[in-house]
Structure formats: structure tokens, C-alpha cells
Design a protein around this motif. Sequence first.
Motif, short mmCIF file in Angstrom:
data_model
loop_
_atom_site.label_atom_id
_atom_site.label_comp_id
_atom_site.label_asym_id
_atom_site.label_seq_id
_atom_site.Cartn_x
_atom_site.Cartn_y
_atom_site.Cartn_z
N THR A 155 5.24 51.27 61.84
CA THR A 155 5.81 50.01 61.33
C THR A 155 6.74 50.30 60.18
N GLU A 166 10.49 41.87 60.50
CA GLU A 166 11.06 42.83 59.55
C GLU A 166 12.35 43.42 60.08
N PHE A 221 -2.93 43.94 55.94
CA PHE A 221 -1.78 43.82 55.04
C PHE A 221 -1.25 42.38 55.16
N ASP A 242 4.76 49.61 49.56
CA ASP A 242 5.11 49.32 50.94
C ASP A 242 5.51 50.66 51.58
N LEU A 247 -3.29 53.73 58.40
CA LEU A 247 -2.94 52.42 58.97
C LEU A 247 -2.51 52.63 60.40
N MET A 283 1.89 54.61 50.39
CA MET A 283 1.91 54.48 51.84
C MET A 283 3.07 55.29 52.38
N MET A 288 0.37 44.49 47.69
CA MET A 288 1.39 45.44 48.14
C MET A 288 2.69 45.08 47.44
N PHE A 333 9.96 46.26 48.80
CA PHE A 333 11.09 47.19 48.94
C PHE A 333 12.22 46.86 47.98
N ASP A 336 -1.58 45.48 60.07
CA ASP A 336 -0.88 44.21 59.84
C ASP A 336 -1.45 43.13 60.74
N LYS A 352 1.18 40.21 49.60
CA LYS A 352 2.45 40.94 49.65
C LYS A 352 3.60 39.98 49.80
C1 GLC Z 1 6.18 47.41 56.67
C2 GLC Z 1 6.16 46.05 55.99
C3 GLC Z 1 4.84 45.69 55.40
C4 GLC Z 1 3.74 46.25 56.27
C5 GLC Z 1 3.80 47.77 56.14
C6 GLC Z 1 2.76 48.46 57.05
O1 GLC Z 1 7.35 48.07 56.36
O2 GLC Z 1 7.14 45.82 55.00
O3 GLC Z 1 4.78 44.26 55.32
O4 GLC Z 1 2.47 45.79 55.85
O5 GLC Z 1 5.09 48.28 56.43
O6 GLC Z 1 3.02 48.18 58.37
#
Ligand code: GLC
Length: 751
Positions: free
Chosen positions: A62, A500, A158, A290, A85, A322, A255, A258, A114, A211
Motif C-alpha cells: 500500500t 490514495e 490504520f 506513514d 502490515l 513504517m 499516524m 506525508f 487498513d 490519521k
Molecule cells: C498508505 C496510506 C496510509 C496507510 C498506510 C499503510 O500510504 O497513506 O493511510 O494506512 O500507507 O497502508
Amino acid sequence: MIKAYTQATFIFLFICFTAVGNYVFAQSDTAIDKRVATLLAKMTLDEKIGQMNQYNGDWDATGPVTKDVGNKLDEIREGRVGAVLNIMGTAHVKTFQDAAMKSRLKIPLLFGQDVIHGYRITFPIPLAEACSWDMDMIEKAERIAATEASASGINWTFAPMVDIARDPRWGRVMEGAGEDPFLGARIASARVTGFQGDSLGSTDAVMACAKHFAAYGAAIGGRDYNSVDMSNYTLWSIYLPPFKAALDAGVATFMNSFNDLNGIPATGNSYLQRDVLKGKWDFKGFVVSDWGSIGEMINHGYVKDNYEAAQVAITAGNDMDMESRSYINNLKQLMADGKVPVSMIDESVTRILRKKFELGLFDDPYKFINAQRERTSLNRPENVEFARDMARKSIVLLKNDKQVLPLSKDLKTIALIGPLVKAKKELKGFWSLDVDPKENVVSLWEGMQKQIGPLTKMLYAPGCDITDASRIGFADAIAAAKQADVVVMAMGEKPDMTGEAKSKSNIHLPGVQEELIKAVAATGKPVIVILMAGRPMIFNWTADNVPGILYAWWLGSEGGDAMADVMFGAYNPSGKLTMTFPRSEGQIPIYYNHYNTGRPALNDNDLFYKSAYIDLPNSPRYPFGYGLSYTTFQYSDLESDKLTSTIKDNETISFSFLVENTGKYAGEETVQLYIRALVSQPLRPVKELRDFRKVRLLPGEKRRIVFTINRALLAGYNNNLDYVAHPGDYQLMFGSSSADIRLQKTIQLVN
Ligand code: GLC
């Protein structure tokens, strides 16, 4: 090169942390804190830094995938990883937890995902659920999502995404609750409570994550990841309230985001993470970056390399990294170089371990890994039924001229036209988790088929594609329309046009869809258009010329049944928009809680006195809080419980009025209370939502609704960013939308 002032900041924080570090440990006396301190004392520096490191798993990426990485399971066995994750299913989760149990101290992993709008059952996207204005329903949806996710090995979602958004060009509007801070705060609280249940540690609860901290939704131009620049007054008045509500609801994690905020990337922003979150708000959980955002401070141009990025991030209060590997690769050296005190690392590790203890993972690292529970917890019929009800309540009726809706079940022929009539997986929208769409998503076509009468025939013609310019399908669509008594058109975006990295400069109904609507309407048949999207779209010709319009967003697994329920009147739509719909991209940003300006546009004909465009009405296509019903509601008989309209000190004043269902369908009305501080320094908006009530009434039924006004309800931030209700006149407005005020009263707050 880190500027001189930042070095001074580091030194100051270094000194503070030596003191604070002891304070945190010396003062904590709960059993969990003792267990944390005992474990921390045993940990090597490498093991501590390992807890601050999160890797992506093997289900899906992601974010931008880091290349040439080692064997993650080996690193877990070496104690270099604290969380992962995107691991799907208990079998996979077990593989990773088994690796953690082979590490020296057997510290269990956190498993994040997520879970934004459901796990196996997909609920409507959050922006759709927000239109229900139903906090109990929203909380229960998250409760079900948490039950399904935790049964599948997940112990950390998340979510909720609580970013206020005023720009529908931004693709991530679909994840949030819209433009209003009050409603956004209420929804944030409901979602956190739903996810976390009564307390962490239950096997049906997951840690929630507020977040993206902060102001990510204000990206300039609605372009994802773009810069944000705003006053602290706007930050505190509009963008922070949902985060504070999530914190007050006990959210376990935050969280960061960006975006840079006023020249400082949020991930490296100590004002946000230390001064506000961990300082003023006294947040005890932990902050995760993030995806890769620590390392991305190099792209921002804020730091030179990952070494500096790690230093800036941890100093600013970011506890877990992360997927950027900045911490695992640099913190040890930073400590050796005297640039990061061990107490700063201990503080982050303490925060992380505390949550693992609260989840009960040290008592049973496999408590969330139970294949039997996974089998019996997913797709439960009662939860599927609830998802259908949530979807119904998320639908917004935008227009119903000549009462073209609801449809009769005795119609001879219904033509279903459009590229989304038979859509299935599309209905899940962005951030839905991968399940077989054949198995558990009901299309509009399927939903309608289940409900039509035995004598009703359904015709189908796609008419056109969502984005393709071809009109080759128009003829068949027109032919089908001509044979029908009524036409239902299912139009909209593709589900991956929001989410996203899905910002759009043009948010008109895509492709030739509006041409198709025009061509079908030209047959003279009654037309109902159902619009599906993750954002407010622009569809002016349709809005002006089609008698029936429903906004169905992306409704998830039960979308088709829910849409059919509304079309045939099994459910009277009650949704109210939580984002303003513009007439044109040129109007953006457009939102209801704006200031009056020195030359307000009192009508569209004012010449000099109009803060408006000369080529477009100043009003939006549809305002915040707007949504129709198959019935009508009348507000009357406004009364106060006091003879005076003045309140002082901590007095309250209650206003009540009758709401009557004056139509022929039972229905729900969301009565909204807006306030306006008539004179204020600094300025306050012309309207601010400060309370609402949902009321369900039978035809002819009346109910007296009561709102109690106190100082807190009138408060706002002053120039010192104190949240106070200053003395003065306040207008109270009771309405069915922000632009449909039915009753109003001005009160005076003294001293
Ligand atoms: C993504 C998103 C965030 C999400 C994370 C993990 O880039 O911005 O909202 O929880 O990465 O997937």
C-alpha cells in the motif's frame, strides 16, 4: 545540513528527555508499566530499535515497495521488527508470529491493516457512512469490522482516517467524514469506540489509529501529498478537532502524514507530535509514520539523508518507522554520535510495548490467531444484514421532482442503463480488502431483480463505458428506454478514481455518460439517475434536467440490495451530505463554514458587493447537510425554557420546536443546529454545525425536539488559541441543511 536553530532544539530536547525519561518511568505505577520497565531493562539497543521498525508483509503493497530487502522473517527472528502490515489471514499471521517467538525475548508482533470500511464484509466508504449522521450505526460498523479483522489475526487497524477535507479533487475524501470539524469529531469518536470496543485486550477489539496527523486533507490544489499552508487558527478550528476527539475516545495510536505543514513535514514536526499531541493533549499511545514518510523527508528537502531523517523524526516524536528503514539503519549510530539520547528511544519503545501488553499479546501471542474463530466470524448473516442497513442510510436523495421515486413494484418494464448497473467489485470502492466479488457483493441489477414484481420486466443496456468516448452503445440504450415505463441509470466513476494518489483536476461525471443521460432523457421517459463515486462529482445538466437523482457513493457488499430498497421505497432515504458539491472545479475550495468577508455576495446580482465569480452563481450545487426524503418535514413552534435570551456564566438555555412529518411516507430527518458568533475577533464562520438530532416520524406524526445551549457549544478559538466562548450575540439556526434554515433565534452570552 541541519540548521543551527534545529541543533539547539535537539540539545534542548536532549536535556529534557534525560529528565522526562526518568519522569515517565518513575511516575508510572500500573502493572503494565512495571512489566514494560522490566522488559525494557532486559533489552539490548538493537532489540529496542527493532520494536520501532515496521515492515510490509506479503499480501499487498500500500505504498512504494523498498527494493533489495533481506529476509523479513530472519529479521523478525533476530528481533529487528516490532510490527508488520498487510498480512492476510491467520495462517500467514501465524508464520510471522512464529518467527517473532524465535527471537531472544519473544516479543510478539503487531499486525496492522487498513481496515477502513470493513474487513470481509465491505461497508460503504466512510464518506458515504458519514451521510447517515448515525453515530450508533457507524460505531457498530466498526465493531463488526474489528470482530472480523481480529478473527483474522489483525490487532491494529490504520483507521479512522479523520482528515477534514474541503476539496473534492483530493481522492482521499472517500476515506473521511467530509468538511465539518464538529461532525468529523463525533464520527472519529464513534469509529475509535467501535474498533477498540470497551477495552483493548478483548479478542474482538483492535487498536485504532487516528490519521493522518495533521491537515493532510488541505493539500494545495487537492493534489495528494502536496504541501499544506495554513494559520494555526485554521489548524485548531477546523483540522485538529477530529484528532482530539479520537484521542479523547482513547485511540491507541496516531499516524502522521506525508504532507509538509507550514514548511515542516508532519513526520518531522515536533509542534504537532510533541507540543500538541504528547504535550498539551498528553497522548500515551504511540505515533507511527506513514508509509516511508520518514525517508521521504529527503525528497521534501528537509534533511540530507536517512541518518538525519531518523534524527529529525524521533526528535519530533515519531515512535515507529513504517517501511522506510531509517530507524533500523541509523538510530544506533545516532545514539553513538550523541545525537539521540537513549531515553528518547526508551520513550518510544515504552509506548509501543505498553500497547502490546494492553492487547494481551505477551500473555498469549497467538490470541488473535484462531482459525476456527476466523471461519465462524466472517460474513455472519446478521452482520451482512446490518451492512445493508448501513448502506441504505448512506444514500442521499438529491432530487425527486414529480415524486418519480419510489418506484412501484407493478411497473411493467424497467430499463436499467449505464456502465455500473451490473457492477459488483466496483461497489467495494478503494481500501476494500481482497475478497471474491462474485461471492459477496450484490449489484444494483441483482438487487432490483430480487424486488421487482412477477409481472415486471427488466431491460439492460450499458449504453457506454465509464471513461471511453465511444457512443456505440447509445442506440441500444435508447431503444431499451423507449420500451420501458421508467429508466434507472447507474453512472459514476471507477472505484480507483478516488482513494490514495487518486486526485483529479476534472471531477465531472467522466466520459460520455452525461451525453448518454441526455440522450435517454430525450425519449421523454421518466429517468432516475443513481450516481456512484468516492467523491462529490459535477453533473450540472443531470442536476438541472433529470427528475430523480440518488447519490450512492460506493456502498460495499450490500450496495445492490440497499439501492433497490430505496428505489422501491422499502427504505425512505435519509442521508445528508457531509461535503459541499461544487458547480464547477473553479469554485473549489467551497465549503459552508466560510467567513462573511467585507463584501458578502448577498445575491447573485450584487455588483461590487459580491465575493463571487461573474460567470457562475456563488452557491454550491448541493450544500453541506443537504439530503431529501420521500416525505416532507415541517419545523414549528419554537419555544425557550427561559423568558430571557441571555445566558451568563455556566447557565444553559434550551430551545425546543416541533418537527412534523407532513408527507405520506415514514421517514428520518436529521435536524441540524448551526451557530454564528455575530461579532468575533478573530472572525468566526457564518455558520458552524454544533449539534444535530435524528428523528424518525410516521406520516402526520409530530415530535418536540430539544437543543440545550451552553457556553461550550458556542465556543471557538481566540487569538491565543484558547477555546473560549466570548461574550456577545450568537445566532442559533435550526435547519434541514446548512442552506435550509427553518427556525432561528439570537441569544446573548454575557461576561
Ligand atoms: C498508505 C496510506 C496510509 C496507510 C498506510 C499503510 O500510504 O497513506 O493511510 O494506512 O500507507 O497502508
